[in-house]
Design an enzyme around this catalytic site. Structure first.
Site, mmCIF file in Angstrom:
data_model
loop_
_atom_site.group_PDB
_atom_site.id
_atom_site.type_symbol
_atom_site.label_atom_id
_atom_site.label_comp_id
_atom_site.label_asym_id
_atom_site.label_seq_id
_atom_site.Cartn_x
_atom_site.Cartn_y
_atom_site.Cartn_z
ATOM 1 N N GLY A 1 -1.886 -1.910 7.035
ATOM 2 C CA GLY A 1 -2.569 -2.658 7.133
ATOM 3 C C GLY A 1 -3.457 -2.195 8.607
ATOM 4 C CB THR B 1 -0.630 -0.004 1.307
ATOM 5 O OG1 THR B 1 -1.520 -1.274 1.114
ATOM 6 C CG2 THR B 1 -1.788 1.302 1.549
HETATM 7 N N1 GLU Z 1 -5.603 -4.010 2.534
HETATM 8 C C1 GLU Z 1 -5.557 -3.277 3.127
HETATM 9 C C2 GLU Z 1 -6.755 -2.253 3.904
HETATM 10 O O1 GLU Z 1 -7.259 -1.874 3.044
HETATM 11 C C3 GLU Z 1 -4.153 -2.201 3.428
HETATM 12 C C4 GLU Z 1 -3.192 -2.673 3.057
HETATM 13 C C5 GLU Z 1 -1.841 -2.490 3.732
HETATM 14 O O2 GLU Z 1 -1.533 -1.144 4.393
HETATM 15 O O3 GLU Z 1 -1.134 -2.864 4.500
HETATM 16 O O4 GLU Z 1 -6.416 -1.833 5.230
#
Ligand code: GLU
Length: 646
Positions: free
Chosen positions: A548, A465
């Protein structure tokens, strides 16, 4: 905990800086990580694991902080920042610049975001004096099923297999968001904004060098067998992973971007690229992976949602701020608001910022808020979310009383009953009855595995991200967090197209029954929190981060550092962070004092030291209307302003 391992900038002195000033523009250039061990990425890195092996590749003069009256771009990669700055210099506005940054990031950090993924974007329009949210979260295809991440025995498919299979791929939203944002707010054509990315991807264009972050991500994904053969050809040609310093060329990606430049986004959502995406997802068994159900129709049905952001006011010792960030399907807006509401009456500014009293209360507030998050939140189009209850004053007071000022308690890890404080009766639009909650599902699906196994803990989010932010000379602002979920997403590259597909659907719970279960066309629960803060009604700062779950901790702590502790944003971003969500498990960055870590452990927390949590980019609007851009030194961030920025 060695001083040399401190990833924060707290010991950077003015001696490290040289001023590079032109009229209206002051860029403070610093040698990053001088004397520091390393920082690797945006998630959370256990100290030790990566430290010895890594050289600070970014020990060069990137501007981590820049000031200007004319506009600003802050992103995680200097060449992406440059793409945005060029757009501003050519007369584009903040939205145009942000779109150019996004396309460039697809090329220079193809493992973190791109047209194969989705995200959340906030735009402040100075003309409208309003913030608009463009939700470009991926959706599950129509053929998705609640039990699609379970095996024939009804057991959860192990994470590595789950995240690399076709069922993990959500219908991508990033390209649609770029198109809609430019049409709604931009001044330039998408075809022009994509051009810098084409030049970065093409073999005869601007050269892109593999940096340490990309090199280590390629090595990890090759080791895991996560990349399909097409992706391997790009990132590990002749079976040799590209290394730091190697040149990265992506001719297929350049061709795809040229198609979009020449024909717009239609080929991606209903034409030849859509057909290739659907065929790749369905045919993932070609790569010994389970195929997904995505069809061209799924792509054709996709659209972004235009909404208004959440709204929470925090009265800090230094500033009263209004925090505006994303609503469901990200949990970010509600959870950050609840954390701030829990903490506000503690008057944290009375304590030393790096004291037990502050960290302990932060940790306990994080745990209370995550207990509710994991019990109750999901996509609000499908589930009745008790967010008004979660933010009800009486409810928050009741929850705060659970916090023992001296001891960690199990009680802070149990969800409350926000529905009791919600106006009206609980209802569900979900076909499933989630009453009574399924916190077990939610937390069980997001286990904390300190070994770094691919689970949904902050430990397993080592840098996927990206967050970037832009501003222009009219006062428009963009705050955009963009993702393909894991590094390299599903690892599945569309043959002949050069981009990897996300694995965002692993953000759903794998076990059915809870508010975040898989359902057709549903959006998985996120933690993404692109934020625009106002003060006295005017834009004050932007902030956001990858990481995350730990996105929420990073953004909350930066907001508190500014509003409660009165730090400038550079110090607020640099300040060491802590993370805790479920269980007794706490992570603390290396700058948290040793003695305080001992006190926290003595109080019942179980603290491990990590090198970095999150990777924030931010822009502050100065009182004179100028900007301060800050890029997090925990990665190769770069804040830059246009030249002659008066
Ligand atoms: N999929 C994660 C979310 O939408 C983001 C991924 C990340 O920042 O590691 O929270």
């Amino acid at each position: 905990m060695g001083q040399d391992n401190n990833p924060t900038r707290s010991d950077d002195s003015a001696d490290d800086s040289t001023d590079d000033s032109t009229e209206g523009v002051t860029a403070t250039k610093r040698t990053f990580l001088q004397g520091a061990g390393v920082t690797l990425g945006a998630g959370v890195f256990p100290v030790g694991a990566g430290r010895a092996a890594v050289t600070p590749s970014n020990a060069t003069d990137y501007a981590s902080v820049a000031e200007s009256t004319g506009g600003m771009v802050s992103s995680v990669h200097p060449q992406a920042t440059e793409a945005g700055v060029e757009v501003l210099e050519d007369g584009g506005n903040a939205v145009d610049a942000a779109v150019a940054v996004q396309f460039a990031l697809n090329v220079v950090q193809p493992h973190s975001s791109g047209i194969g993924g989705g995200g959340f974007m906030l735009v402040y329009s100075a003309e409208e004096d309003e913030i608009t949210a463009i939700d470009n979260r991926e959706r599950a295809p129509i053929g998705a099923e609640p039990d699609m991440f379970l095996d024939e025995q009804g057991e959860e498919v192990p994470f590595l297999a789950r995240h690399t299979n076709g069922k993990a791929v959500g219908v991508p939203g990033t390209l649609k968001a770029a198109d809609v944002a430019v049409k709604r707010f931009g001044r330039t054509e998408l075809s022009e904004l994509i051009q810098p990315a084409i030049e970065l991807a093409a073999p005869d264009g601007r050269s892109v060098t593999v940096d340490e972050f990309l090199a280590s991500s390629i090595a990890d994904n090759v080791d895991d067998g996560a990349l399909t053969p097409t992706a391997q050809q790009v990132f590990a040609p002749y079976s040799e992973p590209l290394e730091e310093g190697d040149e990265l060329v992506q001719p297929d990606l350049a061709d795809t971007l040229r198609t979009i430049r020449d024909e717009g986004i239609a080929p991606f959502y209903k034409g030849e690229i859509a057909a290739d995406i659907a065929e790749t997802v369905q045919g993932a068994s070609r790569y010994r992976r389970t195929g997904g159900s995505m069809t061209v129709d799924d792509l054709g049905r996709y659209n972004v949602e235009i909404t208004r952001p959440t709204h929470h006011t925090y009265e800090g010792d230094a500033h009263e701020i209004t925090v505006r960030t994303m609503r469901s399907p990200t949990s970010g807006g509600y959870v950050i608001a609840q954390i701030l509401a829990l903490l506000e009456p503690f008057d944290l500014a009375q304590y030393d910022r790096r004291s037990f009293d502050v960290y302990h209360r932060l940790i306990e507030a994080f745990q209370l808020a995550f207990a509710d998050r994991n019990e109750y939140l999901g996509d609000e189009e499908f589930v009745d979310l008790p967010w008004q209850g979660m933010l009800d004053d009486e409810y928050v007071d009741e929850r705060r009383e659970i916090i023992d000022p001296e001891e960690a308690t199990d009680a802070t890890r149990e969800p409350g009953d926000p529905f009791a404080y919600q106006p009206g009766e609980q209802y569900y639009t979900s076909p499933r009855d989630v009453k009574g909650g399924t916190g077990e599902n939610a937390s069980g699906a997001h286990t904390h595995d300190a070994s770094g196994a691919h689970t949904h803990s902050a430990v397993s989010h080592p840098g996927q991200t990206t967050h970037f932010t832009t501003a222009d000379d009219e006062g428009n602002l963009v705050s955009w967090t963009s993702t393909i979920e894991q590094l390299f997403g599903s690892g599945i590259m569309v043959p002949g197209r050069g981009f990897v597909l996300n694995n965002e659907l692993t953000d759903f719970d794998s076990t059915p029954g809870g508010p975040n279960e898989v359902q057709p066309e549903k959006r998985p629960l996120s933690s993404t929190s692109p934020t625009i803060v106002t003060r006295d009604g005017d834009p004050f700062m932007t902030v956001g981060s990858p990481g995350g779950w730990s996105i929420i901790h990073t953004v909350s702590q930066i907001l508190l550092n500014v509003a409660e502790f009165g730090m400038d944003v550079e110090a607020a971003v640099a300040e060491p962070r802590v993370y805790s969500a479920t269980g007794t498990w706490v992570q603390a960055e290396d700058g948290v004092p040793d003695g305080v870590v001992e006190e926290l452990n003595a109080a019942g927390h179980d603290v491990s030291i990590v090198e970095s949590i999150g990777n924030a980019q931010s822009i502050v609007v100065r009182d004179d209307g100028g900007y301060v851009g800050v890029a997090d030194t925990r990665r190769d961030g770069s804040a830059q302003s246009p030249s002659g920025g008066e």
